[in-house]
Design a protein around this motif. Structure first.
Motif, PDB file in Angstrom:
ATOM      1  N   LYS A 115       0.835  -1.208   0.000  1.00  0.00           N
ATOM      2  CA  LYS A 115       0.000   0.000   0.000  1.00  0.00           C
ATOM      3  C   LYS A 115       0.868   1.256   0.000  1.00  0.00           C
ATOM      4  CE  LYS A 115      -4.064   1.927   0.331  1.00  0.00           C
ATOM      5  NZ  LYS A 115      -5.089   1.776  -0.690  1.00  0.00           N
ATOM      6  N   ALA A 116       1.942   1.233   0.787  1.00  0.00           N
ATOM      7  CA  ALA A 116       2.838   2.389   0.842  1.00  0.00           C
ATOM      8  C   ALA A 116       3.533   2.603  -0.501  1.00  0.00           C
ATOM      9  CB  ALA A 116       3.865   2.199   1.950  1.00  0.00           C
ATOM     10  N   ALA A 117       4.007   1.541  -1.136  1.00  0.00           N
ATOM     11  CA  ALA A 117       4.683   1.664  -2.430  1.00  0.00           C
ATOM     12  C   ALA A 117       3.719   2.153  -3.503  1.00  0.00           C
ATOM     13  CB  ALA A 117       5.290   0.326  -2.834  1.00  0.00           C
ATOM     14  N   TYR A 118       2.483   1.694  -3.454  1.00  0.00           N
ATOM     15  CA  TYR A 118       1.454   2.127  -4.405  1.00  0.00           C
ATOM     16  C   TYR A 118       1.211   3.629  -4.297  1.00  0.00           C
ATOM     17  CZ  TYR A 118      -3.176   2.136  -6.656  1.00  0.00           C
ATOM     18  OH  TYR A 118      -4.242   2.380  -7.475  1.00  0.00           O
ATOM     19  N   MET A 119       1.112   4.118  -3.065  1.00  0.00           N
ATOM     20  CA  MET A 119       0.859   5.540  -2.848  1.00  0.00           C
ATOM     21  C   MET A 119       2.113   6.378  -3.134  1.00  0.00           C
ATOM     22  SD  MET A 119      -2.290   5.617  -1.996  1.00  0.00           S
ATOM     23  CE  MET A 119      -2.671   7.136  -1.181  1.00  0.00           C
ATOM     24  N   LEU A 120       3.298   5.849  -2.842  1.00  0.00           N
ATOM     25  CA  LEU A 120       4.536   6.576  -3.109  1.00  0.00           C
ATOM     26  C   LEU A 120       4.764   6.775  -4.605  1.00  0.00           C
ATOM     27  CD1 LEU A 120       6.987   4.962  -0.563  1.00  0.00           C
ATOM     28  CD2 LEU A 120       6.277   7.340  -0.610  1.00  0.00           C
ATOM     29  N   ARG A 121       4.382   5.792  -5.401  1.00  0.00           N
ATOM     30  CA  ARG A 121       4.543   5.918  -6.853  1.00  0.00           C
ATOM     31  C   ARG A 121       3.524   6.859  -7.457  1.00  0.00           C
ATOM     32  NH1 ARG A 121       5.825   1.422 -10.791  1.00  0.00           N
ATOM     33  NH2 ARG A 121       6.448   3.299 -11.874  1.00  0.00           N
ATOM     34  N   GLY A 122       2.382   7.058  -6.792  1.00  0.00           N
ATOM     35  CA  GLY A 122       1.349   7.945  -7.304  1.00  0.00           C
ATOM     36  C   GLY A 122       0.363   7.234  -8.199  1.00  0.00           C
ATOM     37  N   LYS A 123       0.265   5.922  -8.074  1.00  0.00           N
ATOM     38  CA  LYS A 123      -0.638   5.150  -8.932  1.00  0.00           C
ATOM     39  C   LYS A 123      -2.102   5.382  -8.594  1.00  0.00           C
ATOM     40  CE  LYS A 123       2.003   1.501 -10.828  1.00  0.00           C
ATOM     41  NZ  LYS A 123       1.897   0.135 -11.251  1.00  0.00           N
ATOM     42  N   ASN A 124      -2.380   6.035  -7.482  1.00  0.00           N
ATOM     43  CA  ASN A 124      -3.760   6.331  -7.118  1.00  0.00           C
ATOM     44  C   ASN A 124      -4.279   7.593  -7.799  1.00  0.00           C
ATOM     45  OD1 ASN A 124      -1.885   7.814  -5.599  1.00  0.00           O
ATOM     46  ND2 ASN A 124      -3.379   8.245  -4.022  1.00  0.00           N
ATOM     47  N   LYS A 125      -3.429   8.290  -8.528  1.00  0.00           N
ATOM     48  CA  LYS A 125      -3.822   9.552  -9.167  1.00  0.00           C
ATOM     49  C   LYS A 125      -4.077   9.350 -10.658  1.00  0.00           C
ATOM     50  CE  LYS A 125      -1.164  12.235  -5.920  1.00  0.00           C
ATOM     51  NZ  LYS A 125      -0.154  13.253  -5.727  1.00  0.00           N
ATOM     52  N   PRO A 126      -5.016  10.085 -11.214  1.00  0.00           N
ATOM     53  CA  PRO A 126      -5.291   9.941 -12.652  1.00  0.00           C
ATOM     54  C   PRO A 126      -4.182  10.498 -13.536  1.00  0.00           C
ATOM     55  CG  PRO A 126      -6.672  11.645 -11.702  1.00  0.00           C
ATOM     56  CD  PRO A 126      -5.963  10.990 -10.573  1.00  0.00           C
ATOM     57  N   THR A 127      -3.299  11.316 -12.974  1.00  0.00           N
ATOM     58  CA  THR A 127      -2.203  11.893 -13.753  1.00  0.00           C
ATOM     59  C   THR A 127      -0.910  11.096 -13.607  1.00  0.00           C
ATOM     60  OG1 THR A 127      -1.664  13.333 -11.891  1.00  0.00           O
ATOM     61  CG2 THR A 127      -3.147  14.222 -13.587  1.00  0.00           C
ATOM     62  N   PHE A 128      -0.994   9.820 -13.235  1.00  0.00           N
ATOM     63  CA  PHE A 128       0.195   8.994 -13.012  1.00  0.00           C
ATOM     64  C   PHE A 128       0.988   8.828 -14.300  1.00  0.00           C
ATOM     65  CE2 PHE A 128       2.000   4.684 -13.370  1.00  0.00           C
ATOM     66  CZ  PHE A 128       3.010   4.807 -12.437  1.00  0.00           C
ATOM     67  N   THR A 129       2.283   9.067 -14.208  1.00  0.00           N
ATOM     68  CA  THR A 129       3.211   8.743 -15.291  1.00  0.00           C
ATOM     69  C   THR A 129       4.398   8.030 -14.674  1.00  0.00           C
ATOM     70  OG1 THR A 129       4.242  10.917 -15.082  1.00  0.00           O
ATOM     71  CG2 THR A 129       2.597  10.668 -16.816  1.00  0.00           C
ATOM     72  N   THR A 130       4.984   7.114 -15.423  1.00  0.00           N
ATOM     73  CA  THR A 130       6.050   6.276 -14.862  1.00  0.00           C
ATOM     74  C   THR A 130       7.358   7.018 -14.686  1.00  0.00           C
ATOM     75  OG1 THR A 130       6.614   5.534 -17.082  1.00  0.00           O
ATOM     76  CG2 THR A 130       5.073   4.187 -15.830  1.00  0.00           C
TER      77      THR A 130
END
Length: 142
Positions: A31-46
């Protein structure tokens, strides 16, 4: 379709706090890694650091199942011949209570310069209190 590219000043980052007491180690780390990467946001880019700030409290009370307290081994090689050090989860949690959670989160982030920058946005504390009250962190359920 066009790729959305959000500039650094336009990014909105929020602070979240996760209570790890009694929660499985892998679920808290995922859960922490998911939120740290920003995958919960619609503007996520790798290729951008889009993630939020995560505070993890009670890291010393994180749970592991299946007898992994004795079976899970952490290895560290010093670089010298014959110096492969190893510690069980039990010994690691009593000496450095934040380290098992930090290693799990770091392993779930990209192994690049960007991943190292993302890892700076997580704060792990063994106890229940933290010095980030001024940021008004929101509780995050795992």
């Amino acid at each position: 379709m066009n790729t959305i590219f959000v500039k650094e000043p336009e990014q909105k980052r929020t602070w979240y706090v996760i209570d790890a007491a009694g929660k499985p180690l892998g679920r808290v780390a995922a859960k922490a890694a998911y939120m740290l990467r920003g995958k919960n946001k619609p503007t996520f880019t790798t290729n951008q650091n889009m993630g939020d700030f995560i505070i993890i409290i009670n890291a010393d009370k994180v749970a592991v199942t299946g007898g992994k307290e004795q079976k899970k081994i952490y290895y560290k090689y010093t670089g010298f011949v014959g110096n492969l050090k190893h510690h069980s989860f039990e010994k690691m949690i009593e000496k450095h209570p934040e380290e098992p959670l930090a290693l799990a989160i770091k392993g779930m982030l990209p192994h690049t310069r960007l991943g190292r920058v993302m890892f700076d946005n997580v704060k792990i504390y063994a106890g229940a209190d933290h010095p980030h009250k001024a940021q008004n962190p929101q509780p995050l359920e795992v």
